[in-house]
Design a protein around this motif. Structure first.
Motif, PDB file in Angstrom:
ATOM      1  N   ASP A  83       0.856  -1.186   0.000  1.00  0.00           N
ATOM      2  CA  ASP A  83       0.000   0.000   0.000  1.00  0.00           C
ATOM      3  C   ASP A  83       0.894   1.240   0.000  1.00  0.00           C
ATOM      4  O   ASP A  83       1.156   1.840   1.039  1.00  0.00           O
ATOM      5  CB  ASP A  83      -0.910  -0.027   1.224  1.00  0.00           C
ATOM      6  N   ILE A  84       1.361   1.597  -1.185  1.00  0.00           N
ATOM      7  CA  ILE A  84       2.259   2.742  -1.368  1.00  0.00           C
ATOM      8  C   ILE A  84       1.521   3.783  -2.202  1.00  0.00           C
ATOM      9  O   ILE A  84       0.841   3.435  -3.173  1.00  0.00           O
ATOM     10  CB  ILE A  84       3.557   2.310  -2.087  1.00  0.00           C
ATOM     11  N   PRO A  85       1.640   5.064  -1.841  1.00  0.00           N
ATOM     12  CA  PRO A  85       0.982   6.090  -2.663  1.00  0.00           C
ATOM     13  C   PRO A  85       1.474   6.043  -4.107  1.00  0.00           C
ATOM     14  O   PRO A  85       2.623   5.692  -4.380  1.00  0.00           O
ATOM     15  CB  PRO A  85       1.386   7.405  -1.987  1.00  0.00           C
ATOM     16  N   ASN A  86       0.609   6.398  -5.033  1.00  0.00           N
ATOM     17  CA  ASN A  86       0.952   6.346  -6.455  1.00  0.00           C
ATOM     18  C   ASN A  86       2.120   7.254  -6.811  1.00  0.00           C
ATOM     19  O   ASN A  86       2.838   6.997  -7.765  1.00  0.00           O
ATOM     20  CB  ASN A  86      -0.271   6.715  -7.303  1.00  0.00           C
ATOM     21  N   VAL A  87       2.293   8.321  -6.047  1.00  0.00           N
ATOM     22  CA  VAL A  87       3.379   9.255  -6.325  1.00  0.00           C
ATOM     23  C   VAL A  87       4.743   8.590  -6.108  1.00  0.00           C
ATOM     24  O   VAL A  87       5.711   8.908  -6.795  1.00  0.00           O
ATOM     25  CB  VAL A  87       3.238  10.497  -5.418  1.00  0.00           C
ATOM     26  N   LEU A  88       4.820   7.651  -5.183  1.00  0.00           N
ATOM     27  CA  LEU A  88       6.098   7.015  -4.853  1.00  0.00           C
ATOM     28  C   LEU A  88       6.358   5.736  -5.629  1.00  0.00           C
ATOM     29  O   LEU A  88       7.436   5.163  -5.505  1.00  0.00           O
ATOM     30  CB  LEU A  88       6.156   6.712  -3.354  1.00  0.00           C
ATOM     31  N   ARG A  89       5.442   5.272  -6.426  1.00  0.00           N
ATOM     32  CA  ARG A  89       5.645   4.017  -7.156  1.00  0.00           C
ATOM     33  C   ARG A  89       6.687   4.200  -8.261  1.00  0.00           C
ATOM     34  O   ARG A  89       6.793   5.249  -8.864  1.00  0.00           O
ATOM     35  CB  ARG A  89       4.342   3.533  -7.770  1.00  0.00           C
ATOM     36  N   GLY A  90       7.446   3.147  -8.490  1.00  0.00           N
ATOM     37  CA  GLY A  90       8.436   3.168  -9.565  1.00  0.00           C
ATOM     38  C   GLY A  90       9.774   3.715  -9.113  1.00  0.00           C
ATOM     39  O   GLY A  90      10.323   3.302  -8.088  1.00  0.00           O
ATOM     40  N   ILE A 138      10.465   5.276  -5.277  1.00  0.00           N
ATOM     41  CA  ILE A 138      10.667   4.324  -4.187  1.00  0.00           C
ATOM     42  C   ILE A 138      11.998   3.607  -4.341  1.00  0.00           C
ATOM     43  O   ILE A 138      12.655   3.264  -3.355  1.00  0.00           O
ATOM     44  CB  ILE A 138       9.478   3.338  -4.069  1.00  0.00           C
ATOM     45  N   GLU A 139      12.442   3.414  -5.588  1.00  0.00           N
ATOM     46  CA  GLU A 139      13.743   2.776  -5.803  1.00  0.00           C
ATOM     47  C   GLU A 139      14.877   3.703  -5.392  1.00  0.00           C
ATOM     48  O   GLU A 139      15.881   3.249  -4.835  1.00  0.00           O
ATOM     49  CB  GLU A 139      13.883   2.352  -7.256  1.00  0.00           C
ATOM     50  N   LEU A 140      14.763   4.983  -5.665  1.00  0.00           N
ATOM     51  CA  LEU A 140      15.806   5.914  -5.232  1.00  0.00           C
ATOM     52  C   LEU A 140      15.808   6.082  -3.714  1.00  0.00           C
ATOM     53  O   LEU A 140      16.876   6.240  -3.105  1.00  0.00           O
ATOM     54  CB  LEU A 140      15.635   7.261  -5.935  1.00  0.00           C
TER      55      LEU A 140
END
Length: 182
Positions: A151-158, A161-163
């Motif tokens: 359950d991660i906000p859409n802004v942090l996906r991809g 979140i990797e950085l």
């Protein structure tokens, strides 16, 4: 500490930009990791031979980048070819493009060229950097797989979140800084 950050950010960007398929097959991931580890190890050893054997006697160390780029391009095409000959079932068709985007080997080779390290130290650092890059690729693939279902906000996906994961791993790896010095 900056070496850890550069390796992790390079792994995050290679993982994000080049490995977009969901989910990433484990065999493909480990074939890429092995190919990167081999390219880094062979590239640094060959770069050391080029720098010490060709450029140092000519006093032309500034031209190292122009010799190292073709050397790493040759390795980026040669290592997957050798892996395909060794294990024909491995997915190595798209590895040359991925290996060309790996800046870790070039950065480590340029860093080693400026040091007066022994051959054993260069080999050890090259093998550890290759293994570390492989580990970072596996960790980022796991992070991507876990973040797809969390359950991660859409802004942090991809990539964000990797950085963030790269930053946390860099802080964790900075604890090893100076651990093996004399």
């Amino acid at each position: 500490m900056s070496d850890y950050i550069l390796v992790l950010i390079s792994a995050a960007l290679v993982n994000h930009l080049c490995l977009q398929r969901q989910p990433i097959r484990r065999l493909h991931l480990h074939a890429l990791g092995l190919a990167c580890a081999l390219c880094i190890t062979l590239g640094v050893i060959g770069a050391q031979m080029l720098m010490r054997g060709v450029l140092s006697p000519l006093q032309a160390q500034d031209l190292g980048l122009f010799l190292l780029l073709p050397w790493f391009a040759l390795l980026a095409w040669g290592v997957p070819w050798l892996l395909a000959k060794w294990r024909p079932a491995w997915p190595v068709a798209e590895l040359p493009a991925l290996l060309l985007s790996n800046a870790t080997a070039l950065g480590l080779a340029l860093q080693q060229a400026s040091d007066d390290s022994t051959w054993l130290a260069v080999l050890r650092q090259a093998m550890l950097a290759g293994g570390g890059f492989w580990l970072a690729l596996v960790l980022f693939a796991d992070l991507r797989q876990r973040s797809a279902h969390a359950d991660i906000p859409n802004v942090l996906r991809g990539l964000p979140i990797e950085l963030l994961g790269a930053g946390v791993m860099a802080m964790a790896f900075s604890g090893f800084n100076g651990l093996f010095t004399q």
